[in-house]
Every structure is written in structure tokens, then in C-alpha cells.
Write a protein that holds these residues in place. Structure first.
Motif, short mmCIF file in Angstrom:
data_model
loop_
_atom_site.label_atom_id
_atom_site.label_comp_id
_atom_site.label_asym_id
_atom_site.label_seq_id
_atom_site.Cartn_x
_atom_site.Cartn_y
_atom_site.Cartn_z
N SER A 634 32.15 -2.25 -29.18
CA SER A 634 31.16 -3.25 -28.74
C SER A 634 31.31 -4.52 -29.54
O SER A 634 31.21 -5.63 -28.99
N GLU A 635 31.63 -4.38 -30.82
CA GLU A 635 31.83 -5.56 -31.65
C GLU A 635 33.00 -6.39 -31.14
O GLU A 635 32.91 -7.61 -31.01
N ARG A 636 34.07 -5.56 -30.88
CA ARG A 636 35.25 -6.27 -30.35
C ARG A 636 34.88 -7.02 -29.08
O ARG A 636 35.19 -8.18 -28.91
N SER A 746 26.04 -17.76 -16.81
CA SER A 746 26.90 -16.73 -17.43
C SER A 746 26.66 -16.68 -18.93
O SER A 746 26.62 -15.60 -19.55
N LYS A 747 26.47 -17.94 -19.49
CA LYS A 747 26.23 -17.98 -20.92
C LYS A 747 24.95 -17.21 -21.27
O LYS A 747 24.90 -16.41 -22.20
N ARG A 748 23.91 -17.57 -20.42
CA ARG A 748 22.65 -16.86 -20.68
C ARG A 748 22.84 -15.34 -20.61
O ARG A 748 22.40 -14.59 -21.47
N GLU A 749 23.54 -14.98 -19.55
CA GLU A 749 23.82 -13.53 -19.42
C GLU A 749 24.51 -12.99 -20.64
O GLU A 749 24.13 -11.94 -21.19
N ILE A 753 23.46 -10.26 -23.08
CA ILE A 753 24.29 -9.06 -23.37
C ILE A 753 24.52 -8.97 -24.85
O ILE A 753 24.43 -7.87 -25.46
N HIS A 754 24.84 -10.14 -25.41
CA HIS A 754 25.12 -10.16 -26.83
C HIS A 754 23.91 -9.64 -27.63
O HIS A 754 24.06 -8.77 -28.50
N GLU A 755 22.75 -10.24 -27.23
CA GLU A 755 21.54 -9.79 -27.93
C GLU A 755 21.36 -8.27 -27.79
O GLU A 755 21.07 -7.57 -28.75
N GLN A 756 21.55 -7.88 -26.53
CA GLN A 756 21.44 -6.43 -26.28
C GLN A 756 22.35 -5.65 -27.19
O GLN A 756 21.96 -4.67 -27.83
#
Ligand code: ADP
Ligand code: MG
Length: 995
Positions: A634-636, A746-749, A753-756
Motif C-alpha cells: 500500500s505504501e508503494r 481524480s486528485k480528490r479521489e 484514497i491516500h487518506e484512507q
């Protein structure tokens, strides 16, 4: 004692006749009912084949048992109780109803016959009589078969003889007489007799039809006031079948029997005929035992009733006729009946006086007669009136009373007439012969009894001999076996002796060794004493330590309980079934071993749990690895996505710059439009000015118009181009904006996702740390448990060491036992202390607490080290002992084996010896028993010759209630009636009492 007869009353024999109903066999055979009962006549007539017979009573087939009893037998009860003799006998062919009439169905109120009714009546009468009368009732029961009297109360009496008492009344000598006090006892006697009768014979029906059964009730009464005594005998006889032999179809020996039986019956017929003929000179009573027994009943002193039983069937007509003829003949017999009274002393005295008076009169008369005779002899003639009157009626009556028993009288006068003399002689001779006959009879009886007994003895002896022979054979075999065994045993004994010698040698060696060991032992014991002293010091220290430890223990207890609670909880948490094994720790409990064992079990359970946990940990670790891998991935991905975002951001920047450029361009273009518009306005103004100066300048105007058109054209072109450019730019802008919007989305997404992911990552990290923490905890717990287990093991091993040490010590020296026990006790306590210390340490190490009192634990440590030293020393000693023991033990099994073999052999031999002894004892006992028995038999025989065993009289009293009589022992009367206690009468005396 003698009885006197009062003036006898003439009394004919009563004869009643009973017809039974046709039985099944007769009905099946089609037999007809051939008897007729003429009406009227008071039921005394019967008509058979046209001939009419008269009897005292004729009972029709439907007559009930009660009616027969009331009308034929009941009166005899009173007679017997008044002192008369009585007889009831049933005559008739087989199955004519004799037994039915005499016995009937015993115990059935309706169907019981004469005997039970008479018995009940006699007792009922007695219970209703005056109180001062005392009764003695005895019964006998015998049967006559083939002219032999068999006692039904004593099966050994098989051939009893008939004797006459001094009053010339026949009786059965030696017959068993049972005193009875209640009807029940009489019925018991009857039952017993019947049972004996059944035992002796194979075919009861046949036997009962060929034998006469006689039941004799002897009633004696005494008036306690005037000592008047009365006695009455009642014979109840069920005769054998009266049919002719041919009818029974008997053959051979059976025929002989039948003839014999019929002989006794024909003797009965002859007696009755002789009596009926009135020819009383000689009645052949002596022809059979039956007639002798019934002598008094037939023509003697008895009230006799004959019940003739008949079948009414045509098939039995001739037999019925014979029976009726017999009855008719019997009816003519007259008996002379008197009361059997025993005179009292007073009466005897009176009678004596009377006789004396008579004697004096006789004397006077005799003197007169003598005087007359002398005168005659002297040649004088005596005048008629002077002569003595010998026909004096008084004299006749006195002559008839003759008190002296009849005895051969020697002729007194030579001139006496010859014929009466010869007759007297003959009578005397007959008497003598009869006496001899009786004696012979008695002898025969005794001989036959002897023969019976000897036969029995013979049988027993034979049995004994065969048994003895068998025993002898078995003993012989046993002897052979034992001697063989003895041989082998001898050899074995030799071997054993050799072995024993070896053992003795070995024993010497061993004893030397033992001495050495003893010496060692002494040194050890010295050492032990030293140890003891040290132990004593330790003990004192221990006492101190105990104090401190008590405190510690309490703490420890708390800790342990909490620990156990924790463990329990842990167990509960593990969900394993550890719970039941955990009990709150009790330091005062003496069952430490148990507890350790429990703890061990618990620990082992824990171990398994820990193993489970470790496995789970491993699985958790593996899942953790997977998780971290996932996290890495996930980090990758996150990095990639970040890169993407930055790219997108760069793109956005470029696009924004582009937009700015486009904006600038637009602004430039607008500026140009504005400048162009200005130019246009300038040009319009110029046009207006030119309009003022128009005319001249028309060409110019035209030119200007042209220019203007060209310019406008140029402008339009410019505008169009500009507009086009603007439109394209706007399009581009909108495009870009949409792109930007997209990118933004997409950025928001992506940021989402990143936050998730970041959240997930954090969560996973948290989880991981949690898990690792838990793992750490479990590992520490495991370690702790392992530690505790090891400690327990150590203590357990220590304990085992101690135990083995103790055992060895016990084994080695019994004397040391006490000291060792004490030492062991102290060691045990020390061990406890040690264990507690260990536990506390463990606890402390587990709970991570700092030692609270460093001083105490230091002292304990010192003690522990001291104890350890002690333990080491003890272990050394123990090892030494074990080595010695092992050396000794090496040789022991061999010797033991030998010893055991020898012992076993000895045991086997002993057992064999015992068995043989027991067998011999048994044989001896049996022989002894036999000898005793034979002795007893001989003694009995001697006794029988002398007389029979004593019997206890059972007097019963009139006026006593039957139940009372039944409940109380019959011999003991109510206080008012205690007159005659138990009396012991010898049978000889009994037999004479009624005479
Ligand atoms: P015995 O003794 O003369 O040989 P039993 O008394 O045994 O004859 O009688 C033969 C059978 O006849 C028995 O079964 C008995 O019950 C029956 N019997 C005899 N007399 C009567 C009677 N008066 N009424 C009914 N049954 C009778
Ligand atoms: Mg019978």
C-alpha cells in the motif's frame, strides 16, 4: 388298680346303612340304581332285589355328612365322656364310601366325616363341663395290614402284638400314644399318620383298600373333688374293602395279600356270626388281630355302631347284598355295656366291709354245715328243717362276685364231678396257651422290630463299608501320591540343604559385610548426629525464619491467590478447562505434595495452553508479516499515487501557465481590438472632417472609401481571425477546465484514497504494535510459567531425593529410623520453606516487584545455600548408600529366588501334609460317629427291651376356654386349677391306668 363293672346293661350293636350316589364309572357303565327306600318307616328300611332290610338308620345317597354324623355317631361322644367304651366302624366294599364317611374331607366344614366331627365335639363337650373335672386325652393311630399292626405314629413299629390287660381286655402293646389338648393337635396326629402311611407304600389306593386303619381316642377324666375316675376308649375303624378277591382281579402275591385281608374280614364275619348265633361258648376273636382289637366292641363292653357303606349300582348288587346281610347279622349282637369306673379308697373300704360281713356269714354257715356233716357222718340223720339251706339266694349272689382273678384252680374235692373239672382244666390250659400265644406274639413283635432295626443298620453298615472302601481307595491313591511326592521332596530337601549351606556361607560373608556396613553406618550415624546438631541449629534458625516466613507466607498467599486467580482468569480467558483444578492457595495446608501435584497438573495444562498460544502467536506473526507486506504494498502504491499526483499537479501548473498565456494573448487581442476600435473612431472623425471638405476630396473620398473598405475588410478579417482565435482559445480553456476538473476530481479521489490508506496503515500499525505487545506479554507469561514449572520440578526432585534417602536409610538401618524421620521432618519443613521462597521469588520476578525487604531474602538466600550444602552432603551419603545397596542387591535376587523356590516347595509339602491329616481326621470322625451311632442303637435296643421313653401327660381341665387352652402351655392350668402339674408317666403305667 382295678375296675369294677356295674350291672351290665344289654345294648345291641347299632347298625346304620349308607348308600352313596352312583359314581361316574358306574354311570358310564350304564349301571342302574337298584335300591329302593320304602316310604315311611322312619328311614329304617331298604329294599334290594325285593328283599327288605331293616337297620337303625338308612341314609339315602343325598344324606349329608352332618346328617350321618348327627344320627349315627354324635351320641357316642357323650357315652365316651360318661365312661363307656365306644366303637364306630365302617364296613363295605372298596369305594363304597367308608373313608368318605369316617374321614371325609378333613378341614371342610361340610364334607368332613365322622372322625373330625367327633374330635371337635369331644373337646367342645369337655370345655362345657364342670370345672373340677380333669381330662387326659391320648390318641393312637395304627393300621392292620396282612394281620400285622403297623404304628402310624412310629414307622419303626411294624408288627405290634395284641395283649390282654389283667381285666382280660385286649390292647395293642407298645403302640405310640400321643397326649393331646386340642382338636388341632389331634388333626396333626392324623396328618402325621397319613403321611407315614403314604411314605411306607407305593400304591396308596390299593393299600388303603387292603388295610384296616384304626384311630383310637382314649379319654380319662378325674373329678378333682371326689377323685372319681372314669375312662372311655373310642375306636374309629375304617375297614378294608369287603369285596371278594376275584373282583379286584388280584394275582400272585397281591392275591395272597387279598386273601390275608379277607381272612381278617372273614374272621370278623365269623365272630359276628358266632355272636349272632348266641353260641357264646367260644367266639373266635383270636383268629385275627382285627377281631382281637374289636373284641370289646363286639359282644363286650362297648357301645358299637357299624356303618355299612353300599353302592346302589346294579354292577355291585351282590357285594351290596353281602354287606347288607353282614349288617343284619351284626344287628342281632348284644353288648353288655358298663361304665369304666375306678373306685376310690372309700368305696373300696365299704366294699371290703361288705365282703367281710359276707365272710363272717359264710363262716357261720360253714360251721353249721360242718356240724351237720359231722352228724351225718356219725350216722345221724338230720331233719329237713335242721339242714343248712345251700340254695340260699344270698349265697348265689355272693358266689357270683369273685374278686380273685381267674386262675387255674386245683380240684379240692376228689368227689367233684369229672366233667366240670376237665372243663376247668381245659379252660386253664386254654388260658395258659393263650398267654403263651400272646408271649410269642410279643416276641415276634420284638423280633420283627429288631429285624427292622438290624435291616436298617445293615443298610447303613453296607453304605458305610462302601464309603469306607471308597475312602480307603482314595486314601491309598493319596498315599501313593504322597509317598512319590515325599521322595521328590526328599531330593528337593537335599538340594535345599545344599543351598542352605551355600546360603550359610554366603550369610557369613554377608554378615561380615554387614558388620563393615554397620561400622560405616555408625560413622554415618555419627555424621548424622552432626547433621542432627546442625539441623537443630537450623531448626532454631528455622523458627526465626518461620516467623518471618509466616509473614511472607501470608503475603505470598495473597500473591499466590491473586496469581492463581490470575491464572484462573487466564484459564478462563484461554477457555480451556483448567478451572476445576485451581483452588485458592492455602499455605497452612499440609498436603503440599498434593498441591504440587495439582500445580504440576495445572502447569502442564498451562504448558499445553502456552503451546497453543505460541502456535497462535506464530499464526498471528505470519498474519502480521502478511499485513506488513500489504502495508508495504500500500505504501508503494501510495508513493506511486503521490507521484501521479505530483505529475498531475505539474500538469495542472503547466496548464495554468498555458491558461495565463492564453489570457495574456486574449488581453493583447482585446487591447488590439480596442486600439483598432480607436483607430476606427479616429478614422470616422477624419471621415467627418473630410466630409466637410468633401467635394474636393471626392477622389480622395473614393480612395478613402476604398481604403476604408479595404481596412474594414482587413478589420473584419482581423476580427474574424481574432474571434476564431478567441473561440478556439475559449474552447481550449473549457477543454482545459474540464481536464482540470477531471484532474481535480481524480486528485480528490486520490487524496481520499491516500487518506484512507494512511488510516489503514495507521490502523495496521496500531494493530501490529498491539499484537506485538500481546505477543510480548504472552512470551513473558510463558517464560514465567516455564520458570514456575522448573521450580516445582526442582522441588519435586528434591522431595523425591529426600524420600529415596529416607527409604534407603530405613532399609539400611532400622535403628536410625527415628532420627532420620525427625531429620526428614525438618528437611521436609525446609523444603517447604524453600519451595515457598522459590514461589515468592517467582512471584516477585513475575510481578516485577522490587524485593521489599532485601534483608530477609538475603538471609533466606544464605539459608538456602546452607540447605543446599546440606542437601549435597546428604545426597553424597545417599549415593554411597545406594552403591552399597546395589552391591548387596546384586546378590540378593539369586538368593531370594532359591529361597522362594524352597519356601514354595515347603509350602506345597505342608499343604499336602495338612490335606492328608484332614482326610485322616475326617475318616476318624466318621468312624467315631459310626461307632457312636451303633452304640446309641444298641443302647436304644436295650432301652426298648426295658421299656419306652417317658411321656409327658398333658392334663386339660373342663371349663377352660379352648383358646386359653391353646394359648397356654397345656400342662400349666389357671391358678385356681393348678392341681396336677406335668406328670411323667411311663407307658407301662399308662397302659394300666384304664384297666
Ligand atoms: P372307600 O373308602 O370305601 O374305598 P371312599 O370313601 O374312598 O371309598 O369313596 C370313594 C369315592 O366316592 C370318593 O371319591 C368319595 O368322595 C365318593 N363318595 C363316597 N361316598 C359318597 C357320598 N355319600 N356322597 C358323595 N360322594 C361319595
Ligand atoms: Mg377307603
Amino acid at each position: 388298680m382295678s375296675a369294677e363293672r356295674e350291672a351290665p346293661g344289654e345294648d345291641s350293636i347299632r347298625v346304620v346303612c349308607r348308600f352313596r350316589p352312583l359314581n361316574d364309572a358306574e354311570e358310564r357303565a350304564g349301571s342302574k340304581f337298584i335300591v329302593k327306600f320304602p316310604p315311611g318307616n322312619d328311614d329304617q328300611c331298604v329294599n334290594l332285589g325285593g328283599k327288605v332290610y331293616m337297620f337303625d338308620k338308612v341314609f339315602k345317597p343325598n344324606a349329608s355328612q352332618e346328617k350321618v354324623y348327627n344320627e349315627a355317631a354324635k351320641s357316642i361322644v357323650k357315652d365316651v365322656l360318661m365312661g363307656y367304651n365306644g366303637t364306630i366302624f365302617a364296613y363295605g366294599q372298596t369305594s363304597s364310601g367308608k373313608t368318605h364317611t369316617m374321614e371325609g374331607v378333613m378341614g371342610d366344614p361340610h364334607l368332613q366325616g365322622i372322625i373330625p366331627r367327633i374330635v371337635n365335639d369331644i373337646f367342645n363337650h369337655i370345655y362345657g363341663m364342670e370345672e373340677n373335672l380333669e381330662f387326659h386325652i391320648k390318641v393312637s393311630y395304627f393300621e392292620i395290614y396282612m394281620d400285622k399292626i403297623r404304628d402310624l405314629m412310629d414307622v419303626s413299629k411294624v408288627n405290634l402284638s395284641v395283649h390282654e390287660d389283667k381285666n382280660r381286655i385286649p390292647y395293642v402293646k407298645g403302640v405310640t400314644e400321643r397326649f393331646v389338648t386340642s382338636p388341632e393337635e389331634v388333626f396333626e396326629v392324623i396328618e402325621e399318620g397319613k403321611a407315614n402311611r403314604h411314605i411306607a407304600v407305593t400304591n396308596m389306593n390299593e393299600h388303603s383298600s387292603r388295610s384296616h386303619s384304626v384311630f383310637l381316642i382314649n379319654v380319662k377324666q378325674e373329678n378333682m373333688e371326689n377323685q372319681k375316675k372314669l375312662s372311655g376308649k373310642l375306636y374309629l375303624v375304617d375297614l378294608a374293602g369287603s369285596e371278594k378277591v376275584s373282583k379286584t382281579g388280584a394275582e400272585g402275591t397281591v392275591l395272597d395279600e387279598a386273601k390275608n385281608i379277607n381272612k381278617s374280614l372273614s374272621a370278623l364275619g365269623n365272630v359276628i356270626s358266632a355272636l349272632a348265633d348266641g353260641n357264646k361258648s367260644h367266639i373266635p376273636y383270636r383268629d385275627s388281630k382285627l377281631t382281637r382289637i374289636l373284641q370289646e366292641s363286639l359282644g363286650g363292653n362297648a357301645r358299637t355302631t357299624i356303618v355299612t357303606c353300599c353302592s346302589p349300582a346294579s354292577f355291585n348288587e351282590s357285594e351290596t347284598k353281602t354287606t347288607l346281610d353282614f349288617g343284619r347279622r351284626a344287628k342281632t349282637i348284644k353288648n353288655a355295656v358298663t361304665v369304666n369306673e375306678e373306685l376310690t379308697a372309700e368305696e373300696w373300704k365299704r366294699r371290703y366291709e361288705k365282703e367281710k360281713e359276707k365272710a363272717t356269714r359264710y363262716k357261720a354257715k360253714l360251721e353249721k354245715a360242718e356240724a351237720e356233716l359231722n352228724r351225718w357222718r356219725a350216722g345221724e340223720s338230720v331233719g329237713q328243717e335242721e339242714q343248712v339251706n345251700l340254695r340260699d339266694p344270698m349265697d348265689v349272689s355272693t358266689v357270683s362276685v369273685d374278686l380273685t382273678p381267674v386262675a387255674p384252680v386245683a380240684p379240692v374235692l376228689a368227689a367233684a364231678p369229672a366233667a366240670p373239672l376237665a372243663r376247668a382244666d381245659l379252660d386253664a390250659e386254654r388260658e395258659r396257651l393263650y398267654q403263651q400265644l400272646d408271649d410269642k406274639d410279643e416276641e415276634i413283635n420284638q423280633q420283627s422290630q429288631l429285624v427292622e432295626k438290624l435291616k436298617e443298620q445293615m443298610m447303613e453298615q453296607e453304605e458305610l463299608i462302601s464309603a469306607t472302601r471308597r475312602d480307603y481307595e482314595s486314601l491309598q491313591q493319596e498315599m501313593n501320591r504322597i509317598s512319590a511326592e515325599n521322595e521328590s521332596a526328599k531330593e528337593e530337601a537335599k538340594e535345599v540343604l545344599q543351598a542352605l549351606e551355600e546360603l550359610a556361607v554366603n550369610y557369613d560373608q554377608k554378615s561380615q559385610e554387614v558388620e563393615a556396613k554397620n561400622r560405616d553406618n555408625e560413622s554415618i550415624s555419627e555424621e548424622l548426629a552432626k547433621q542432627q546438631s546442625t539441623l537443630n541449629t537450623i531448626m532454631s534458625e528455622l523458627a526465626q525464619v518461620k516467623d518471618s516466613s509466616a509473614h511472607q507466607r501470608r503475603k505470598l498467599n495473597d500473591l499466590l491467590t491473586s496469581l492463581f486467580k490470575d491464572l484462573n482468569e487466564m484459564g478462563i480467558a484461554f477457555g480451556a478447562d483448567l478451572k476445576p483444578s485451581l483452588q485458592p492457595f492455602d499455605p497452612n495446608s499440609t498436603k503440599s505434595e498434593e498441591e504440587f501435584a495439582m500445580a504440576r497438573i495445572y502447569v502442564s495444562k498451562m504448558k499445553s495452553e502456552v503451546k497453543n498460544l505460541v502456535q497462535r502467536c506464530q499464526t498471528l506473526e505470519s498474519t502480521q508479516g502478511e499485513c506488513s507486506k500489504k502495508v508495504d504494498e500500500s505504501e508503494r502504491e501510495l508513493v506511486d499515487l503521490r507521484l501521479l499526483i505530483s505529475q498531475h499537479e505539474a500538469k495542472m501548473k503547466a496548464l495554468q501557465e498555458n491558461m495565463k498565456e492564453v489570457e495574456n494573448k486574449k488581453r493583447q487581442l482585446e487591447e488590439t481590438v480596442d486600439s483598432l476600435n480607436e483607430e476606427c473612431a479616429k478614422l470616422k472623425a477624419a471621415e467627418q472632417m473630410q466630409a466637410v471638405s468633401t467635394i474636393d476630396k471626392a477622389a480622395e473620398q473614393e480612395q478613402a472609401l476604398l481604403i476604408k473598405g479595404a481596412l474594414e475588410q482587413q478589420l473584419d478579417q482581423h476580427r474574424e481571425a481574432h474571434q476564431k482565435q478567441v473561440a478556439t482559445l475559449r474552447d481550449e480553456i473549457t477543454e482545459k477546465q474540464t481536464v482540470i476538473e477531471d484532474l481535480r476530481d481524480s486528485k480528490r479521489e486520490l487524496t481520499l484514497i491516500h487518506e484512507q490508506l494512511v488510516r489503514d496503515f495507521d490502523r495496521l500499525k496500531l494493530e501490529e504494535s498491539d499484537k506485538s505487545h500481546k505477543l510480548q506479554e504472552l512470551l513473558t507469561a510463558n517464560e514465567r510459567r516455564e520458570q514456575a514449572r522448573q521450580d516445582l520440578k526442582a522441588s519435586f526432585i528434591f522431595f523425591l531425593h529426600l524420600v529415596t534417602f529416607k527409604n534407603l536409610n530405613v532399609l539400611f538401618s532400622q535403628g536410625l529410623e527415628e532420627t532420620v524421620a525427625k531429620e526428614l521432618q525438618t528437611l521436609h519443613n525446609l523444603r517447604k520453606l524453600f519451595v515457598q521462597d522459590l514461589q515468592s521469588r517467582v512471584k516477585k520476578s513475575l510481578s516485577g516487584e522490587e524485593p521489599e525487604d532485601g534483608g530477609g531474602s538475603l538471609a533466606q538466600k544464605q539459608k538456602i545455600s546452607f540447605l543446599e550444602n546440606n542437601l549435597d552432603q546428604l545426597t553424597k551419603v545417599h549415593k554411597q548408600l545406594v552403591r552399597d545397596n546395589a552391591d548387596l542387591r546384586c546378590e540378593l535376587p539369586k538368593l531370594e529366588k532359591r529361597l522362594r523356590a524352597t519356601m514354595e516347595r515347603v509350602k506345597v509339602l505342608e499343604a499336602a501334609l495338612k490335606e492328608a491329616k484332614e482326610g485322616a481326621m475326617r475318616d476318624r470322625k466318621r468312624y467315631q460317629y459310626e461307632v457312636d451311632r451303633i452304640k446309641e442303637a444298641v443302647r436304644q435296643k436295650n432301652l426298648a427291651r426295658r421299656g419306652h421313653a417317658a411321656q409327658i401327660a398333658k392334663p386339660i381341665r373342663a371349663g377352660q376356654h379352648p383358646h386359653q387352652a391353646a394359648n397356654q402351655p397345656p400342662a400349666i392350668s389357671t391358678p385356681s386349677a393348678v392341681v396336677v402339674p406335668k406328670r411323667i408317666l411311663t407307658p407301662g403305667a399308662q397302659q394300666r391306668t384304664d384297666s
